[in-house]
Design an enzyme around this catalytic site. Structure first.
Site: not given
Length: 416
Positions: A163, A340, A314, A401, A303, A335
């Site tokens: 991502c 996403h 975050e 990831f 994010h 998002k």
């Protein structure tokens, strides 16, 4: 070092099939979530996603061309065509040896791979694979296709970091141009992950929301009742160009790229570090490279995927790095509307961050009604509606990831 700017934008997203529609619906807080229409999702725990609405490839490609392209490549070519037009690039008048493509996808032609393998097994291993099978599934196939379509002979590759992929594409484009290795780079990312295997796989990880009854509000970053991300699809393209080239062409300039930070959580293959160590390092190194103090950042496009651990890690990184101006900083989570887009998410969020810097408008975070009690009260999460703010510097975060972390820093462009 050369100065680097953004001169063209293109997008196809769950809330708009071009940049203008995407930006309008983002500012109006439109949710892109809907029941999955592409296949029967009733057997899965999650039965909704952020699909591109009313998409027909024949609106963009002839039938023969469409058959050769996986959906992720189609999306990327659509957004790229728009960005090139927006930037008014006439390749016949430019040195194509100094124009490159750095374009990402996290998982590439997943839909094609799934269909071909299922068809092969259903035929009792007798059917023939499509001759375009391999070119359609490889993640770098899209960057190659863009280069071939427009005859661009500069740097061409595809960073794959889940991502964080397309944010790293933009950062690498910035690096090549500032070092004088290219004049223009077409950069961004694309993803088409709404397939049965993808939904089933993410469900088995317990990563996605299962709020099927309230799917339009299921993506709720920072909310105490969030239960996972909502998968989306689409692509975003940015034309990254040296300031010298842009001025010579008389191009419009949306924003200046100041720098980018990259790091690793070095913690877990899917989970973010609980204290946000990788996120902190990416943001801090981006600021240092840009020669910007934390107090100068006005806006962060987070994010913020709507996962329990990810959102808080975050926030902890932001709280630590921006402690001195936390109450003056504005944060939003797009998002909540787009879902996403995995490897494509950094690109469409870079576009919205660029437009926020350019216009002084911050999109809202929607669906969040009860803020997680672990989030400090002074943090402004831009809940519910758009707002205006003077934005001189903005930051866009992407985490993937594998622990990949990337932070892009943009500046309002002011002509000298």
């Amino acid at each position: 070092m050369k100065r680097v700017v953004i001169t063209g934008l293109g997008a196809i997203t769950p809330i708009g099939k071009n940049t203008k529609e995407y930006w309008k619906n983002l500012l109006n807080g439109v949710s892109g979530a809907n029941k999955i229409t592409r296949f029967d999702a009733s057997k899965f725990k999650t039965q909704f996603a952020c699909e591109i609405k009313n998409y027909n490839p024949l609106d963009f490609f002839d039938r023969k061309e469409a058959r050769k392209l996986d959906r992720f490549s189609q999306y990327g070519l659509i957004s790229t065509k728009e960005a090139i037009k927006d930037a008014k690039l006439d390749f016949s008048k430019l040195n194509v040896n100094r124009i490159g493509v750095i374009f990402s996808s996290g998982i590439g032609g997943f839909e094609t791979f799934e269909k071909e393998v299922i068809d092969f097994t259903k035929s009792n291993f007798q059917s023939r694979f499509n001759p375009f099978f391999i070119p359609k599934i490889i993640s770098n196939g899209l960057s190659g296709q863009i280069s071939i379509n427009y005859g661009l002979r500069g740097i061409n590759y595809c960073p794959v970091t889940a991502c964080a992929s397309s944010t790293q594409s933009i950062i690498q484009a910035f690096n090549y141009i500032r070092l004088g290795k290219a004049d223009i780079i077409i950069s961004g990312g694309s993803e088409a992950p709404i397939t049965e295997a993808s939904i089933g796989g993410f469900n088995s990880m317990k990563a996605m929301s299962t709020n099927n009854e309230n799917y339009s509000s299921a993506s709720k970053p920072f909310d105490r009742n969030r239960d996972g991300f909502v998968v989306g699809e689409g692509a975003g393209t940015l034309i990254i160009e040296s300031l010298d080239s842009a001025i010579k062409r008389g191009a419009k300039i949306y924003a200046e790229v100041m720098g980018g930070g990259e790091s690793s959580d070095a913690y877990h293959i899917t989970g973010t570090h609980p204290e946000g160590l990788g996120a902190y390092l990416a943001m801090e190194s981006g600021l240092r490279e840009s020669n910007i103090a934390p107090e100068e950042i006005n806006y962060i496009n987070a994010h913020a995927t709507s996962t329990g651990l990810g959102d808080l890690s975050e926030i902890k990184a932001i709280e630590k790095l921006f402690a001195s101006n936390l109450d003056k900083l504005q944060i939003s989570a797009s998002k909540s509307m787009t879902g996403h887009l995995l490897g494509g998410t950094g690109a469409i969020e870079a576009i919205s961050t660029c437009l926020s810097v350019n216009t002084g408008i911050v999109p809202p975070t929607i669906n969040t009604t009860e803020i997680d009690e672990n989030i400090p009260n002074e943090i402004n999460l831009s809940l519910g509606k758009k707002s205006t703010k003077e934005i001189n510097y903005a930051l866009s975060n992407s985490f993937g990831f594998g622990g990949h972390c990337a932070a892009l820093i943009l500046k309002k462009y002011i002509r000298d």
